[in-house]
Design an enzyme around this catalytic site. Structure first.
Site, PDB file in Angstrom:
ATOM      1  CG  ASP A   1      -0.442  -0.132   2.599  1.00 43.01           C
ATOM      2  OD1 ASP A   1       0.865  -0.631   2.339  1.00 43.01           O
ATOM      3  OD2 ASP A   1      -0.793   0.382   3.610  1.00 43.01           O
TER       4      ASP A   1
ATOM      5  CB  THR B   1      -5.582  -0.748  10.639  1.00 36.51           C
ATOM      6  OG1 THR B   1      -6.767  -1.280   9.644  1.00 36.51           O
ATOM      7  CG2 THR B   1      -5.495  -1.421  11.715  1.00 36.51           C
TER       8      THR B   1
ATOM      9  CB  THR C   1     -18.003   9.513  29.112  1.00 36.88           C
ATOM     10  OG1 THR C   1     -18.280   9.615  30.262  1.00 36.88           O
ATOM     11  CG2 THR C   1     -17.211   8.340  28.650  1.00 36.88           C
TER      12      THR C   1
END
Length: 176
Positions: free
Chosen positions: A28, A51, A105
Site C-alpha cells: 500500500d 488501521t 463521556t
C-alpha cells in the site's frame, strides 16, 4: 481465463528509495508513493489514514526517503473503549464532534480522537516541513482522511481514493 495482477509479483512497483529493506515495505505504501510521484508536485508527504496511519516522505527528486507508522484513529478508539474500565464499550468511531470540549463521556472521546488526531497530524506536518522544507506538500488519503481533515490546518490535498488511483496508474504504466 483472466490474468490476475498482484502488486509486488507480476505488477512491480519501481520507485527510487532509501528504505533499508524495500521488500518489507507494505505494498500500500509503495503504491501510494508511486502514484504520488506520478500525479503530484514533489516533495510530498503522504498521510494514509487506515488501521494504522502512515506518514511517508518523498523528496523533490522522487525518492522515497522513509516514514512513520502510528496506530490509526479506529485502532486507538477501540483500544480505549476495550481497555478503560469506565468508558462505554462498542461505540462507533466518531465522524464529527459537537464542540472542542466534550460535556459527557461519549463527546469527550469523540473530541479526543478527532481533535487529538487533527493536532497530531498538524504537528507532524510542521515537523516534516521544518526538516525537509516549507514547500513540502501534504496529501491525506484513506477512509478517515475526509473525517479528520476539518480538524487540521496543514493538509494541502485530501484524496480518499488516492490508493486506488495509484494502483490504476501503476497497472496502466506496467502494461505500456
Amino acid at each position: 481465463g483472466q490474468k490476475l495482477w498482484i502488486v509486488g509479483q507480476n505488477l512491480p512497483v519501481k520507485i527510487h528509495h532509501k528504505y533499508s529493506n524495500f521488500s518489507a515495505l507494505g505494498c500500500d505504501r509503495k503504491v501510494n508513493s508511486y502514484g504520488a510521484i506520478r500525479m503530484y508536485k514533489l516533495p510530498i508527504l503522504i498521510i494514509d489514514y487506515g488501521t494504522a496511519i502512515t506518514f511517508d516522505y518523498i523528496d523533490a527528486n522522487g525518492v522515497f526517503q522513509g516514514g512513520m507508522i502510528i496506530p490509526g484513529p479506529e485502532t486507538a478508539y477501540r483500544a480505549l473503549s476495550q481497555r478503560a474500565a469506565l468508558l462505554p464499550k462498542n461505540t462507533n468511531l466518531p465522524v464529527k464532534t459537537k464542540s472542542f470540549l466534550g460535556k459527557n463521556t461519549k463527546e469527550c472521546m469523540a473530541s479526543g480522537i478527532l481533535e487529538g488526531y487533527g493536532a497530531m497530524t498538524d504537528g507532524l506536518i510542521q515537523r516534516f516541513r521544518k526538516r525537509y522544507g516549507r514547500n513540502l506538500r501534504s496529501l491525506a488519503t484513506g477512509g478517515f482522511s475526509t473525517v479528520i481533515h476539518p480538524y487540521t490546518k496543514y493538509i494541502d490535498t485530501v484524496d480518499p481514493k488516492h490508493s486506488i488511483k495509484s494502483l490504476l496508474t501503476l497497472w496502466r504504466d506496467t502494461r505500456k
